[in-house]
Design a protein around this motif. Structure first.
Motif, PDB file in Angstrom:
ATOM      1  N   VAL A   4       0.833  -1.202   0.000  1.00 25.47           N
ATOM      2  CA  VAL A   4       0.000   0.000   0.000  1.00 25.47           C
ATOM      3  C   VAL A   4       0.867   1.251   0.000  1.00 25.47           C
ATOM      4  CG1 VAL A   4      -1.647   1.351   1.340  1.00 25.47           C
ATOM      5  CG2 VAL A   4      -1.979  -1.104   1.103  1.00 25.47           C
ATOM      6  N   GLN A   8       2.338   1.837  -3.331  1.00 23.02           N
ATOM      7  CA  GLN A   8       1.379   2.508  -4.211  1.00 23.02           C
ATOM      8  C   GLN A   8       1.447   4.013  -4.004  1.00 23.02           C
ATOM      9  OE1 GLN A   8      -2.551   0.857  -3.378  1.00 23.02           O
ATOM     10  NE2 GLN A   8      -2.751   0.262  -5.511  1.00 23.02           N
ATOM     11  N   ARG A  45      -6.930   7.415  -0.692  1.00 21.21           N
ATOM     12  CA  ARG A  45      -8.152   6.877  -0.086  1.00 21.21           C
ATOM     13  C   ARG A  45      -7.873   5.518   0.565  1.00 21.21           C
ATOM     14  NH1 ARG A  45     -13.707   7.319  -1.276  1.00 21.21           N
ATOM     15  NH2 ARG A  45     -14.820   6.259   0.422  1.00 21.21           N
ATOM     16  N   LEU A  46      -8.131   5.456   1.864  1.00 16.11           N
ATOM     17  CA  LEU A  46      -8.043   4.211   2.623  1.00 16.11           C
ATOM     18  C   LEU A  46      -9.340   4.055   3.417  1.00 16.11           C
ATOM     19  CD1 LEU A  46      -4.364   4.302   3.986  1.00 16.11           C
ATOM     20  CD2 LEU A  46      -5.306   2.631   2.392  1.00 16.11           C
ATOM     21  N   GLU A  76      -8.195   7.460  -5.592  1.00 21.79           N
ATOM     22  CA  GLU A  76      -9.414   6.774  -5.178  1.00 21.79           C
ATOM     23  C   GLU A  76      -9.265   5.258  -5.296  1.00 21.79           C
ATOM     24  OE1 GLU A  76     -11.856   8.189  -3.806  1.00 21.79           O
ATOM     25  OE2 GLU A  76     -11.787  10.291  -4.425  1.00 21.79           O
ATOM     26  N   GLN A  77     -10.041   4.532  -4.489  1.00 25.09           N
ATOM     27  CA  GLN A  77     -10.121   3.080  -4.588  1.00 25.09           C
ATOM     28  C   GLN A  77     -11.033   2.713  -5.755  1.00 25.09           C
ATOM     29  OE1 GLN A  77      -9.705   2.211   0.227  1.00 25.09           O
ATOM     30  NE2 GLN A  77     -11.611   1.771  -0.820  1.00 25.09           N
ATOM     31  N   GLU A 108     -11.839  -0.472  -6.510  1.00 30.27           N
ATOM     32  CA  GLU A 108     -12.508  -1.731  -6.222  1.00 30.27           C
ATOM     33  C   GLU A 108     -12.579  -1.917  -4.715  1.00 30.27           C
ATOM     34  OE1 GLU A 108     -10.157  -4.768  -8.042  1.00 30.27           O
ATOM     35  OE2 GLU A 108      -8.354  -4.267  -6.909  1.00 30.27           O
ATOM     36  N   THR A 109     -13.480  -2.768  -4.283  1.00 31.47           N
ATOM     37  CA  THR A 109     -13.609  -3.083  -2.867  1.00 31.47           C
ATOM     38  C   THR A 109     -12.591  -4.163  -2.499  1.00 31.47           C
ATOM     39  OG1 THR A 109     -15.226  -4.826  -3.232  1.00 31.47           O
ATOM     40  CG2 THR A 109     -16.068  -2.571  -2.989  1.00 31.47           C
ATOM     41  N   ALA A 129     -11.060  -7.002  -4.990  1.00 31.55           N
ATOM     42  CA  ALA A 129      -9.622  -7.182  -5.175  1.00 31.55           C
ATOM     43  C   ALA A 129      -9.231  -8.641  -4.983  1.00 31.55           C
ATOM     44  CB  ALA A 129      -8.860  -6.294  -4.195  1.00 31.55           C
ATOM     45  N   ILE A 164      -5.705  -3.441  -3.143  1.00 26.14           N
ATOM     46  CA  ILE A 164      -6.792  -2.764  -3.850  1.00 26.14           C
ATOM     47  C   ILE A 164      -6.251  -1.877  -4.963  1.00 26.14           C
ATOM     48  CG2 ILE A 164      -8.660  -1.074  -3.595  1.00 26.14           C
ATOM     49  CD1 ILE A 164      -9.000  -2.074  -0.721  1.00 26.14           C
ATOM     50  N   GLU A 165      -6.872  -1.977  -6.130  1.00 23.69           N
ATOM     51  CA  GLU A 165      -6.469  -1.126  -7.256  1.00 23.69           C
ATOM     52  C   GLU A 165      -6.921   0.305  -6.996  1.00 23.69           C
ATOM     53  OE1 GLU A 165      -7.142  -0.603 -12.088  1.00 23.69           O
ATOM     54  OE2 GLU A 165      -8.045  -2.294 -11.024  1.00 23.69           O
ATOM     55  N   ARG A 166      -6.021   1.247  -7.219  1.00 22.32           N
ATOM     56  CA  ARG A 166      -6.320   2.665  -7.042  1.00 22.32           C
ATOM     57  C   ARG A 166      -5.789   3.445  -8.245  1.00 22.32           C
ATOM     58  NH1 ARG A 166      -4.900   0.817  -1.902  1.00 22.32           N
ATOM     59  NH2 ARG A 166      -6.376   1.366  -0.231  1.00 22.32           N
TER      60      ARG A 166
END
Length: 464
Positions: free
Chosen positions: A10, A13, A29-30, A92-93, A95-96, A100, A108-110
């Protein structure tokens, strides 16, 4: 910043996104929060007086600074940062956590969905209703001449041209932000502008590439095709493409900057005449005295007239004739004022809706604007023959008005995510879905009544 190899997925990213936008504060976004780390966290904490905490450690074993902003109140915090002169990149996220895992992703893809800058704002709470919010792009054409292109994405206004008096022009326009090629950072005019305005260097290598034509078409559409090639188009298109991240921006057809005859006023004289800004903090300027407008877009138009004072005697006489007619019909002026005072700022509402950043209340503003259009059209009877022609031609779009009035709820929420935007009875499928969502107990009770055995008068819930 920590070594990339020592970071969690994370945090890695975060570092990768930060490398894409080094000059922006990165909000990541987390879950229910936007988080910032490292130096960005320190800056945000100090600027907004928020608690500075930490998350994990870096390669040296030191705590990684962290500062968080609640997602549901983020607009206010972002606005404060932009007003302080910062650019804010939103990650932003996409996907949930469950999605993921299903997609086989380790995390999670952001992606960056928007970069907020002073010149690219659209939200009402971040803008001054009576002022335009211009983003100006400059490209040196020679030692004394600049290509100039300006836009206000909150209203769709767009212009292009050339100028040999950049400092004077910027004094009149008072842009929210100026962008320029990074390679011209030491240009004397650019250096002067940096001392007065919010300026942003644009790295040309990011935008002058094989797909710049598609970027220009994506941002401006086909209307931007001009007879003369302008390098400044590449700069502005690339900047908007990077900050808006694919969001649709709708511009009106561009007009030529400083077209026609105009009164030439240098920046020092402009300031001393106090045309649209007082010299003293609590003083008044000419605009304050003249501005009796009833709408925010009317106020912006008046400021525009003052900013580009005409030097064409025919234009001046035409305006004088309009004013003289109205002064001789003061009762008509009162009627016109009453009607105009009911018109919301539809240009900004439409721009937000077209860019998918609108709210239910923007839809209400559009409906109210359309509702009053027939009355605006009928004003032709109170105007001189020249102006009345324009008013007679107004299309009131009655079919759209009727549909909006039938569809929109009487009390609208602040955001689309809050629901209850459409009236009950407008769409039967929606009504059925609402019944299932809000009336689950009633639905189960109805099913019980339907399937209960006629011989089991006292059947319980366990009967089904």
């Amino acid at each position: 910043m920590a070594e990339k190899s020592k970071l969690s997925p994370v945090m890695q990213q975060y570092v990768d996104f930060k490398a894409e936008n080094p000059s922006a504060l990165l909000m990541f976004r987390l879950g229910d929060f936007y988080e910032a780390f490292f130096d960005d966290a320190k800056t945000i904490s100090e600027s907004l007086n928020l608690v500075l905490t930490h998350r994990g450690t870096d390669a040296d074993g030191e705590d990684v600074p962290m500062c968080g902003i609640p997602w549901h109140a983020s607009e206010n915090y972002f606005g404060r940062l932009v007003k302080l002169g910062f650019c804010v990149a939103l990650v932003e996220q996409m996907e949930t956590p469950a999605q993921a895992k299903q997609n086989g992703h380790k995390f999670i893809e952001r992606k960056i969905t928007r970069v907020l800058t002073p010149g690219t704002l659209t939200d009402d709470n971040l803008l001054v209703a009576k002022n335009s919010n211009f983003l100006i792009a400059l490209y040196p054409d020679s030692d004394s001449v600049f290509e100039i292109m300006g836009c206000d994405i909150s209203t769709g206004e767009l212009f292009i041209g050339k100028t040999d008096s950049v400092i004077d022009d910027m004094t009149r326009i008072n842009p929210a932000e100026i962008i320029y090629p990074e390679s011209y950072a030491e240009n004397q005019t650019i250096k002067i502008l940096r001392n007065t305005y919010k300026t942003t260097p644009v790295y040309e290598k990011l935008y002058v590439r094989s797909d710049i034509s598609s970027i220009i078409k994506n941002v401006f559409g086909n209307d931007i095709l001009l007879d003369e090639p302008y390098s400044v188009i590449n700069i502005l298109a690339g900047y908007l493409f990077n900050t808006q991240r694919g969001t649709n921006i709708t511009f009106r057809s561009p007009y030529l900057f400083k077209s026609g005859k105009q009164l030439v006023i240098d920046s020092s004289t402009w300031k001393s005449l106090e045309i649209d800004a007082p010299i003293n903090e609590n003083g008044k300027c000419l605009l304050d005295v003249l501005d009796k407008t009833k709408t925010s877009f009317g106020a912006r138009k008046l400021r525009s007239y003052l900013r580009t004072l005409s030097g064409d005697i025919n234009v001046i006489k035409t305006r004088q004739n309009h004013i003289a007619y109205l002064l001789s019909n003061k009762q008509s002026v009162s009627v016109i004022g009453n009607i105009l005072s009911n018109i919301p700022d539809v240009s900004r509402a439409l721009s937000r809706l077209l860019s998918s950043r609108g709210t239910p209340r923007d839809m209400r503003n559009v409906m109210e604007f359309l509702s009053v259009l027939p009355n605006v059209r009928d004003l032709y009877t109170l105007l001189d023959s020249d102006l009345s022609k324009s008013f007679i031609a107004i299309d009131s779009h009655d079919d759209i008005t009727t549909e909006l009035k039938s569809a929109l709820a009487d009390e609208l929420p602040t955001f689309f995510r809050d629901g209850n935007i459409i009236k009950s009875g407008f769409n039967s499928d929606l009504d059925n879905l609402r019944a299932l969502s809000n009336g689950g107990i009633d639905t189960v009770a109805n099913l019980q009544s339907k399937y209960i055995s006629p011989n089991s008068a006292h059947a319980s819930w366990s009967s089904i």
